[in-house]
Motif scaffolding. Structure first.
Motif, mmCIF file in Angstrom:
data_model
loop_
_atom_site.group_PDB
_atom_site.id
_atom_site.type_symbol
_atom_site.label_atom_id
_atom_site.label_comp_id
_atom_site.label_asym_id
_atom_site.label_seq_id
_atom_site.Cartn_x
_atom_site.Cartn_y
_atom_site.Cartn_z
ATOM 1 N N TYR A 1 -71.757 59.163 49.718
ATOM 2 C CA TYR A 1 -70.560 59.519 48.949
ATOM 3 C C TYR A 1 -69.525 58.447 49.221
ATOM 4 O O TYR A 1 -69.060 58.283 50.352
ATOM 5 N N LEU A 2 -69.172 57.696 48.191
ATOM 6 C CA LEU A 2 -68.273 56.569 48.358
ATOM 7 C C LEU A 2 -66.821 57.021 48.489
ATOM 8 O O LEU A 2 -66.439 58.094 48.036
ATOM 9 N N GLN A 3 -66.020 56.157 49.055
ATOM 10 C CA GLN A 3 -64.606 56.469 49.215
ATOM 11 C C GLN A 3 -63.873 56.543 47.883
ATOM 12 O O GLN A 3 -62.778 57.093 47.802
ATOM 13 N N ASN A 4 -64.477 56.018 46.803
ATOM 14 C CA ASN A 4 -63.852 56.106 45.479
ATOM 15 C C ASN A 4 -64.274 57.351 44.718
ATOM 16 O O ASN A 4 -63.955 57.507 43.541
ATOM 17 N N GLN B 1 -71.254 53.837 54.899
ATOM 18 C CA GLN B 1 -69.968 53.209 54.621
ATOM 19 C C GLN B 1 -69.070 53.301 55.839
ATOM 20 O O GLN B 1 -68.858 54.377 56.396
ATOM 21 N N PRO C 1 -65.484 53.026 58.063
ATOM 22 C CA PRO C 1 -64.138 53.533 57.764
ATOM 23 C C PRO C 1 -63.305 52.537 56.968
ATOM 24 O O PRO C 1 -62.415 52.941 56.211
ATOM 25 N N GLY D 1 -64.403 50.770 54.574
ATOM 26 C CA GLY D 1 -64.872 50.733 53.208
ATOM 27 C C GLY D 1 -66.079 49.857 52.962
ATOM 28 O O GLY D 1 -66.635 49.870 51.860
ATOM 29 N N ASN E 1 -67.670 48.394 46.749
ATOM 30 C CA ASN E 1 -68.373 49.601 46.275
ATOM 31 C C ASN E 1 -69.652 49.280 45.520
ATOM 32 O O ASN E 1 -70.029 49.973 44.567
ATOM 33 N N HIS F 1 -69.406 66.104 51.952
ATOM 34 C CA HIS F 1 -68.007 65.661 51.892
ATOM 35 C C HIS F 1 -67.179 66.905 51.630
ATOM 36 O O HIS F 1 -67.372 67.600 50.639
#
Length: 368
Positions: free
Chosen positions: A64-67, A118, A120, A122, A147, A336
């Motif tokens: 699960y990406l930070q975006n 990923q 922290p 990114g 990403n 998440h």
């Protein structure tokens, strides 16, 4: 005239940006649907349509990406272990995935077991194995700062190592002291598992000793492919795939530097991959095949839930199943917030995904 040209260019640039960053939707048959258990509370689908450049696929990983988007990877080719097998990748959201691309193929040897992580900051890490034979494969890594739009050249994680370093199949975990810990194993002769630890953001790795086992009682070659979690600062635990008909466990009191002897749990395991995620409240969700037969069948694929740090697993839900000749296996599981996402092998023909919330999962799960 000048303003018209600017407007045309701006419109073209916007369309280019959207098309470059948003995946094209798959057709409806391959998109999101109710879960195989019939519940509309969960989503289920496949990352790609039929007719891909690979005949078989296996060993997926999901991130699960930070975006707010997901990314998934797997190995695909003619057949597991063949020289044409490479690492493939997609990203998007349920029902809307980018076309798979072969993201790693460094030489004409089989590629295996991708793992996404990923940091922290990114940065995305893609770990994978390369080699004709599992006992002598190497661990390689690529990274992305944007990403997954672009990737670095692949490099060996521990140059010259044969047998596997870093994450062998399951995702690393970031510990409360800032270190990264990965479940690792070696299959040269007896199967042995260990923890690999990085204290410098993935630049260097230090391996723990092998997990000690009572091999007079353990049937088969041993244990591999740990999945890890930290229950309290310094208290780290692993569950392990085994050849003994059950999942094994080991525990550490010092951030994974040293470990207890491995011991057998009451969770069944047909010598097939497992993975686990810990939710914010400490609930554990384990993805696995609850069967004892060595290697086959790998069905059903189930989620077991623990509320006491893995001592008991009172709830279980089958998320996919078939007959004894069909395979639903090698899950990757993440969370998440209270949302859980699973990727897994679907009959070696596709990579499937499943998503749901903790509340709905517990509501639908059956008592063991």
């Amino acid at each position: 005239m000048f303003n018209k040209i600017v407007a045309i260019f701006a419109g073209w640039a916007l369309r280019f940006f959207i098309s470059s960053n948003e995946p094209a939707a798959q057709n409806k048959a391959e998109g999101t649907s109710a879960s195989p258990d019939g519940s509309a509370a969960f989503t289920h689908g496949y990352f790609f349509e039929a007719g891909q450049p690979f005949a078989q696929c296996h060993a997926s990983t999901i991130l699960y990406l930070q975006n707010g988007m997901y990314m998934a990877a797997w190995f695909g080719g003619t057949k597991e272990g063949r020289d044409d097998v490479g690492i493939w990748l997609t990203k998007g959201r349920p029902g809307n995935w980018s076309k798979p691309v072969e993201i790693a193929k460094i030489r004409n040897d089989a590629h295996w077991n991708p793992v996404l992580f990923q940091s922290p900051e990114g940065r995305i890490f893609l770990f994978f194995k390369v080699g004709k034979k599992i006992p002598f494969w190497e661990t390689w890594v690529k990274t992305s700062e944007d990403n997954g739009q672009t990737w670095s050249e692949a490099k060996e994680l521990v140059p010259g190592d044969k047998g596997g370093r870093g994450p062998v199949r399951n995702k690393p975990v970031m510990l409360s002291n800032g270190a990264w810990i990965a479940g690792a194993s070696n299959e040269n002769g007896d199967w042995n598992a260990f923890a690999d630890i990085s204290k410098d953001g993935g630049k260097t790795w230090k391996a723990s000793d092998y997990i000690k086992l009572d091999r007079l009682k353990l049937k088969g070659r041993g244990v591999i492919q740990p999945t890890l979690w930290e229950s309290a600062p310094g208290k780290v635990h692993m569950l392990l795939r085994s050849t003994d008909g059950a999942i094994y466990r080991a525990d550490s009191e010092d951030y994974g530097e040293t470990w207890s002897d491995g011991y057998k749990t009451n969770l069944l395991n047909p010598n097939s991959g497992i993975d686990l995620t810990k939710l914010p409240d400490g609930t554990l969700v384990l993805a696995y095949n609850p069967d004892t037969a060595n290697s086959h069948p790998r069905t059903p694929l189930s989620l077991a839930i623990s509320f006491d740090n893995g001592k008991t697993w009172p709830k279980i839900l089958d998320i996919d199943s078939g007959n004894n000749k069909e395979e639903f296996s090698y899950p990757g599981i993440i969370s998440h917030g209270d949302t859980i996402a699973v990727s897994y092998t679907w009959k070696r023909q596709k990579i499937a995904y499943w998503t749901g919330t903790k509340e709905e999962l517990i509501k639908a799960a059956k008592n063991r």
